[in-house]
Design an enzyme around this catalytic site. Structure first.
Site, mmCIF file in Angstrom:
data_model
loop_
_atom_site.group_PDB
_atom_site.id
_atom_site.type_symbol
_atom_site.label_atom_id
_atom_site.label_comp_id
_atom_site.label_asym_id
_atom_site.label_seq_id
_atom_site.Cartn_x
_atom_site.Cartn_y
_atom_site.Cartn_z
ATOM 1 N N LYS A 2 -5.070 44.385 48.425
ATOM 2 C CA LYS A 2 -4.818 43.181 49.225
ATOM 3 C C LYS A 2 -6.078 42.788 50.007
ATOM 4 C CE LYS A 2 -1.535 43.355 52.615
ATOM 5 N NZ LYS A 2 -1.940 42.783 53.895
ATOM 6 N N ASP A 60 -2.891 51.669 57.780
ATOM 7 C CA ASP A 60 -1.724 51.110 57.087
ATOM 8 C C ASP A 60 -0.814 52.188 56.496
ATOM 9 O OD1 ASP A 60 -2.466 48.561 57.749
ATOM 10 O OD2 ASP A 60 -3.535 48.196 55.872
HETATM 11 C C1 S3P Z 1 -7.084 44.750 57.124
HETATM 12 C C2 S3P Z 1 -7.392 45.479 58.236
HETATM 13 C C3 S3P Z 1 -6.413 46.251 59.013
HETATM 14 C C4 S3P Z 1 -5.151 46.502 58.208
HETATM 15 C C5 S3P Z 1 -4.671 45.269 57.494
HETATM 16 C C6 S3P Z 1 -5.727 44.745 56.547
HETATM 17 C C7 S3P Z 1 -8.144 43.987 56.451
HETATM 18 O O1 S3P Z 1 -6.066 45.531 60.178
HETATM 19 O O2 S3P Z 1 -4.138 46.991 59.053
HETATM 20 O O3 S3P Z 1 -3.507 45.558 56.745
HETATM 21 O O4 S3P Z 1 -7.928 43.495 55.325
HETATM 22 O O5 S3P Z 1 -9.212 43.823 57.053
HETATM 23 P P1 S3P Z 1 -6.912 45.657 61.544
HETATM 24 O O6 S3P Z 1 -8.276 45.309 61.231
HETATM 25 O O7 S3P Z 1 -6.309 44.648 62.478
HETATM 26 O O8 S3P Z 1 -6.709 47.064 62.010
#
Ligand code: S3P
Length: 426
Positions: free
Chosen positions: A20, A315
């Site tokens: 993702k 996550d």
């Molecule tokens: C993500 C960063 C994380 C993660 C999210 C996806 C990303 O969040 O929890 O599912 O794609 O950069 P945070 O950067 O807010 O911790």
């Protein structure tokens, strides 16, 4: 939906949906070139489709093929002013990364919003540094979305910014703003978070340097077009890895997964608990990709997660909590306050659901304590409409000693649209 417990020993080989985080970034980077890029095997889940729709609203020309998305971009600057709001749906990555890209535009009005969960997630973390750079970015009270951005005709200044939290979304937001700023930017993170933005931009020829926890970003021209394949999502693989680990004698091979060390902290944690997991690296550019081999073991032992480790498993905490619940001894997670600000309050959601399954849990402000048990009771899973809670507790229910139910299984579509079909494959 009902979920039967006592899942039997299995031997399987599976692939998981594409990553993702990488898909979001490749869609946004493709918009930032003036030529055509090919994104092969992207994740077309609800979150990344929100990003793709916004790419189109900002002037990207999107062609959908069977297993690829082709995007003819607009370049890094002078994006189209959208004729409507930009709906980020449930996706924090979408709203935070686009905020950096759009706050650094010199003209135009951009309104970013999302669903009820996203409109309650903290945006002050991006609004404050972007404002210091000179952005015209406005929010609802308490720094909540919708956000309104008005281009600054003078452009933004670079920033030397010590981030108060480790967050790849915040870091990436500031990198995107820094690429269009009038001067250099330095971003310092407390502990390293996922570095897909830095790795892929470097691969695309952007001058961006990382020295220890500091990232140096220099103003850039349009990005170069690319043809890249998105690997499997290690966060999606985690649900099956834990299921296999917890059923003695099971064997699982997950193919073509992103093995970026900042994404597979959960494998280190599980190995520390006694899991039998091996990795095979197959390719490296720009991301390490390979296969995960798992063999189920009789019993895991408890472990503690320190604040420094949290960004590497941010996550996966919900699914790791299931492994902790079935381990020998007491486990503790600390320094994970930000988990309360995800798609749901994940600390509360984990504690609530584990307690319903008969597990002794102490909820702390920044984590929890779990006392391992030998058996999970069936329960009614409350997903809080959060995909990762739904999937983690579906795995827990499969291991329980009876039939459970789940309130909203469809929320898995955010990151893993065919999660329940994959389970059937096992
Ligand atoms: C993500 C960063 C994380 C993660 C999210 C996806 C990303 O969040 O929890 O599912 O794609 O950069 P945070 O950067 O807010 O911790």
């Amino acid at each position: 939906m009902k979920i039967l417990g006592k899942f039997k020993k299995f031997s399987s080989e599976i692939s998981v949906p594409s990553d993702k985080s990488i898909t979001h970034r490749l869609f946004i980077f493709a918009l930032s070139t003036k030529k055509e890029s090919i994104i092969r095997n992207p994740l077309l889940g609800a979150d990344t489709l929100s990003t793709l729709a916004i790419v189109e609203q900002l002037g990207g020309m999107v062609k959908k093929q069977e297993k690829a998305i082709i995007i003819k971009g607009k370049g890094l600057r002078d994006l189209d002013e959208p004729t409507d709001i930009l709906n980020c749906g449930n996706s924090g990555t979408t709203i935070r990364l686009f905020s950096g890209l759009l706050a650094s535009e010199r003209k135009g009005l951009f309104i970013l919003t999302g669903d009820n969960s996203l409109r309650n997630r903290p945006m002050g973390r991006i609004i404050k540094p972007l404002s210091i750079m000179g952005a015209n970015i406005f929010s609802r009270r308490n720094f909540l979305a919708p956000l309104a951005i008005v281009g600054n005709k003078n452009g933004l200044d670079g920033i030397n910014y010590e981030m108060p939290i480790s967050s790849a979304q915040l870091k990436s937001c500031l990198i995107l703003a820094g690429l269009k700023a009038n001067s250099d930017t330095i971003i310092i993170e407390p502990f390293p978070s996922r570095d897909h933005t830095e790795l892929i931009l470097t691969y695309l020829g952007v001058n961006i340097k990382k020295i220890k926890n500091s990232i140096y970003v220099y103003p850039s021209e349009d990005l170069n077009p690319f043809d890249l394949t998105v690997p499997g999502d290690p966060s999606s693989a985690a649900f099956f890895v834990v299921l296999a680990v917890l059923i003695p004698g099971s064997k699982l091979l997950v193919r073509d997964v992103c093995l970026n060390p900042l994404r597979i902290g959960y494998i280190e944690v599980l190995k520390r608990m006694g899991a039998n997991i091996k990795l095979e690296y197959c390719s490296f550019n720009p991301e390490p990709i390979g296969n995960i081999f798992v063999e189920g073991v009789e019993k895991l032992t408890a472990t503690n997660i320190s604040p420094e480790e949290v960004p590497k498993i941010i996550d996966e905490v919900p699914i790791i909590s299931i492994a902790m619940a079935l381990a020998e001894g007491k486990s503790e997670v600390s320094g994970a306050l930000d988990l309360r600000k995800k798609e749901s309050d994940r600390i509360n959601a984990v504690c609530f659901n584990l307690r319903n399954m008969g597990v002794k849990v102490v909820e702390k402000e920044d984590g929890f304590l779990i006392e391992g048990t030998n058996e999970l009771k069936p329960s009614n899973i409350k997903t809080f409409d959060d995909h990762r809670i739904a999937m983690a507790f579906t795995i827990a229910s499969l291991l329980a000693n009876g039939e459970s139910s789940i309130d909203n299984p469809s929320c898995c579509a955010i990151s893993f649209p065919d999660f329940y079909d994959k389970l059937k494959e096992l």
